[in-house]
Design a protein around this motif. Structure first.
Motif, mmCIF file in Angstrom:
data_model
loop_
_atom_site.group_PDB
_atom_site.id
_atom_site.type_symbol
_atom_site.label_atom_id
_atom_site.label_comp_id
_atom_site.label_asym_id
_atom_site.label_seq_id
_atom_site.Cartn_x
_atom_site.Cartn_y
_atom_site.Cartn_z
ATOM 1 N N GLY A 90 0.774 -1.229 0.000
ATOM 2 C CA GLY A 90 0.000 0.000 0.000
ATOM 3 C C GLY A 90 0.809 1.284 0.000
ATOM 4 O O GLY A 90 0.232 2.375 -0.032
ATOM 5 N N GLU A 91 2.131 1.190 0.064
ATOM 6 C CA GLU A 91 2.962 2.398 0.090
ATOM 7 C C GLU A 91 2.969 3.046 -1.292
ATOM 8 O O GLU A 91 3.238 2.384 -2.288
ATOM 9 C CB GLU A 91 4.390 2.042 0.506
ATOM 10 N N PRO A 92 2.676 4.343 -1.386
ATOM 11 C CA PRO A 92 2.755 5.020 -2.688
ATOM 12 C C PRO A 92 4.166 4.897 -3.262
ATOM 13 O O PRO A 92 5.157 4.916 -2.519
ATOM 14 C CB PRO A 92 2.407 6.477 -2.361
ATOM 15 N N LEU A 93 4.251 4.773 -4.584
ATOM 16 C CA LEU A 93 5.555 4.566 -5.217
ATOM 17 C C LEU A 93 6.529 5.698 -4.910
ATOM 18 O O LEU A 93 7.719 5.465 -4.713
ATOM 19 C CB LEU A 93 5.375 4.403 -6.721
ATOM 20 N N ALA A 94 6.036 6.943 -4.882
ATOM 21 C CA ALA A 94 6.926 8.076 -4.588
ATOM 22 C C ALA A 94 7.485 7.974 -3.163
ATOM 23 O O ALA A 94 8.631 8.353 -2.912
ATOM 24 C CB ALA A 94 6.189 9.396 -4.791
ATOM 25 N N ALA A 95 6.696 7.458 -2.238
ATOM 26 C CA ALA A 95 7.179 7.270 -0.869
ATOM 27 C C ALA A 95 8.243 6.181 -0.815
ATOM 28 O O ALA A 95 9.243 6.312 -0.093
ATOM 29 C CB ALA A 95 6.012 6.934 0.061
#
Length: 200
Positions: A87-92
């Motif tokens: 679930g972690e956004p790719l940018a994060a």
């Protein structure tokens, strides 16, 4: 005809998993082809990854050197990592890898290029980000194994392009990122997608 990759899924008659490791798996799908033929396709199942082309105010690219056992080489690469946090956004994910591997954070993020690493044998997809407005950051990260000794070098973007074209840099997302950044710089990076651009 419009030149754009499109989602498509041919019917899978049967799927067999041969191996499931910590990161990758190996699978054989029996796929229904045109004219109602079937054929087996072996491929590597991968969670995907991100890479970061960090560009400083002097148009220098941040490169790290890492040992890659399958190739038996020390490769110059962009900071990168696996999409391993659900679930972690790719940018994060990209920001975390930039901090952990190189000790930097960025104030400006864009999507630089999306890649399939080797679409004939793997489903791995890589998003390469452009990170600018950089500042040093202290991260308490336990570097082990291949990450224990990763020197960081700043290379002028033009020199990085030359090294890629001369066969001195081989890592595919690194080469793609360098060439994409060089091309995007012509328009002042105005054509780049936002960091949270959807994947196709």
């Amino acid at each position: 005809m419009r030149i754009e990759d499109l989602p498509e899924q041919w019917p899978v008659v049967e799927s067999r998993e041969h191996f499931k490791g910590y990161v990758i798996g190996v699978r054989t799908d029996t796929v229904r082809m045109p004219r109602d033929e079937v054929a087996d396709r072996d491929y590597v199942v991968h969670p995907g990854s991100v890479a970061v082309l960090a560009l400083d105010e002097d148009d220098r690219v941040l490169l790290i050197r890492q040992y890659r056992h399958p190739t038996r080489h020390l490769l110059w690469e962009l900071p990168a990592g696996i999409r391993d946090v659900e679930g972690e956004p790719l940018a994060a994910t990209a920001a975390r890898e930039l901090a952990e591997e190189a000790g930097y954070q960025a104030g400006t993020w864009h999507t630089l290029v999306d890649l399939y690493l080797s679409p004939g044998m793997s489903d791995e997809r890589i998003r390469v980000f452009l990170a600018r407005d950089l500042s040093k950051v202290e991260i308490d990260f336990d570097r082990r194994h291949e990450e224990f000794d990763m020197p960081v070098e700043w290379v002028p973007l033009g020199d990085a392009v030359e090294r890629a074209l001369m066969g001195m840099i081989h890592n595919s997302p690194t080469v793609a990122g360098i060439l994409a950044a060089y091309a995007a710089s012509v328009e002042g990076f105005a054509l780049l997608r936002p960091a949270d651009a959807p994947e196709a």
